[in-house]
Design a protein around this motif. Structure first.
Motif, mmCIF file in Angstrom:
data_model
loop_
_atom_site.group_PDB
_atom_site.id
_atom_site.type_symbol
_atom_site.label_atom_id
_atom_site.label_comp_id
_atom_site.label_asym_id
_atom_site.label_seq_id
_atom_site.Cartn_x
_atom_site.Cartn_y
_atom_site.Cartn_z
ATOM 1 N N LEU A 8 -72.390 113.605 17.341
ATOM 2 C CA LEU A 8 -73.012 113.432 15.933
ATOM 3 C C LEU A 8 -73.882 114.496 15.407
ATOM 4 O O LEU A 8 -74.646 114.888 16.293
ATOM 5 N N LEU B 108 -79.133 110.456 12.268
ATOM 6 C CA LEU B 108 -78.452 110.258 13.393
ATOM 7 C C LEU B 108 -78.599 108.886 14.074
ATOM 8 O O LEU B 108 -77.566 108.263 14.436
ATOM 9 N N GLU B 109 -79.630 108.256 13.678
ATOM 10 C CA GLU B 109 -79.857 106.890 14.288
ATOM 11 C C GLU B 109 -79.215 105.867 13.622
ATOM 12 O O GLU B 109 -78.560 105.133 14.301
ATOM 13 N N GLU C 106 -75.509 106.471 15.090
ATOM 14 C CA GLU C 106 -75.212 105.935 16.378
ATOM 15 C C GLU C 106 -75.265 104.265 16.168
ATOM 16 O O GLU C 106 -74.661 103.720 16.969
ATOM 17 N N ALA D 73 -72.077 107.851 21.607
ATOM 18 C CA ALA D 73 -72.484 109.223 21.115
ATOM 19 C C ALA D 73 -72.968 110.177 22.385
ATOM 20 O O ALA D 73 -73.946 109.503 23.109
ATOM 21 N N ASP E 36 -73.751 113.252 22.216
ATOM 22 C CA ASP E 36 -74.917 114.215 21.796
ATOM 23 C C ASP E 36 -74.927 113.724 20.250
ATOM 24 O O ASP E 36 -74.186 113.365 19.684
ATOM 25 N N ARG E 37 -76.184 114.118 19.872
ATOM 26 C CA ARG E 37 -76.871 114.025 18.429
ATOM 27 C C ARG E 37 -77.445 115.234 18.239
ATOM 28 O O ARG E 37 -78.459 115.550 18.734
ATOM 29 N N SER F 206 -79.303 117.652 15.115
ATOM 30 C CA SER F 206 -80.158 117.687 14.003
ATOM 31 C C SER F 206 -80.192 119.112 13.826
ATOM 32 O O SER F 206 -80.478 119.692 14.244
#
Length: 188
Positions: free
Chosen positions: A122, A137-138, A141, A151, A153-154, A156
């Motif tokens: 993400l 992102l939250e 997910e 997920a 990886d996330r 930003s």
């Protein structure tokens, strides 16, 4: 090995496009086939909440709206992994991404389950102040968890960190490809 890169931003030359391009460069360096899906260029309507909110998506896992949704669904189902890359608007993913995710969640979580256990990355790209990328992102997910997707990886991306995060995103694409190939699995 194929990865679907689903991205959404009306700006084809902005921060989101740059993040998407760098992630794809990392995937390509690892020899991965890319299926790039730019939601803003596709015909994609919002959920109509037919059938008192639970129409054919609940009964058959299909949507009654005749647009590009089913084609996109088939393409991401055929991929070994998926990257979702979205611009951030008011702490949320773009309207195009949200429309797609909302419909995907209804068809996938209630009936199809073809994406269950699919490993994803993400990426949320926030211009302006950069605030809201973590909330975006939250939200992304949370939608994946409803579909039992993972997920891995996330990431930003904001204007402040773009000088060092964009090269890191390219490296992340290469590592993601290696992990998909090796069968690396994270249980949580």
């Amino acid at each position: 090995m194929k990865v679907a890169v689903v991205w959404s931003s009306p700006n084809k030359d902005g921060l989101t496009a740059s993040a998407k391009d760098r992630f794809i460069a990392g995937l390509r360096s690892a020899g991965v086939e890319i299926d790039e899906i730019h939601l803003n260029t596709m015909k994609l309507e919002h959920c109509k909440a037919c059938g008192n909110g639970w129409g054919t998506c609940n009964k058959t896992g299909t949507c009654v709206i005749a647009d590009d949704f089913e084609d996109i669904y088939q393409r991401i189902t055929a991929a070994d992994g998926i990257a979702f890359v979205s611009a951030v608007y008011w702490s949320e993913m773009t309207e195009c991404m949200k429309a797609f995710i909302d419909r995907l969640r209804r068809c996938e979580a209630t009936k199809r389950h073809a994406l269950s256990e699919k490993r994803c990355v993400l990426v949320a790209c926030a211009g302006g102040t950069g605030r809201g990328s973590l909330e975006c992102l939250e939200s992304m997910e949370r939608a994946l968890t409803h579909m039992n997707m993972r997920a891995y990886d996330r990431i930003s991306v904001v204007r402040y960190n773009s000088d060092y995060i964009l090269p890191a995103i390219e490296a992340a694409g290469a590592v993601y490809a290696q992990r998909l190939e090796s069968g690396f699995n994270m249980y949580y």
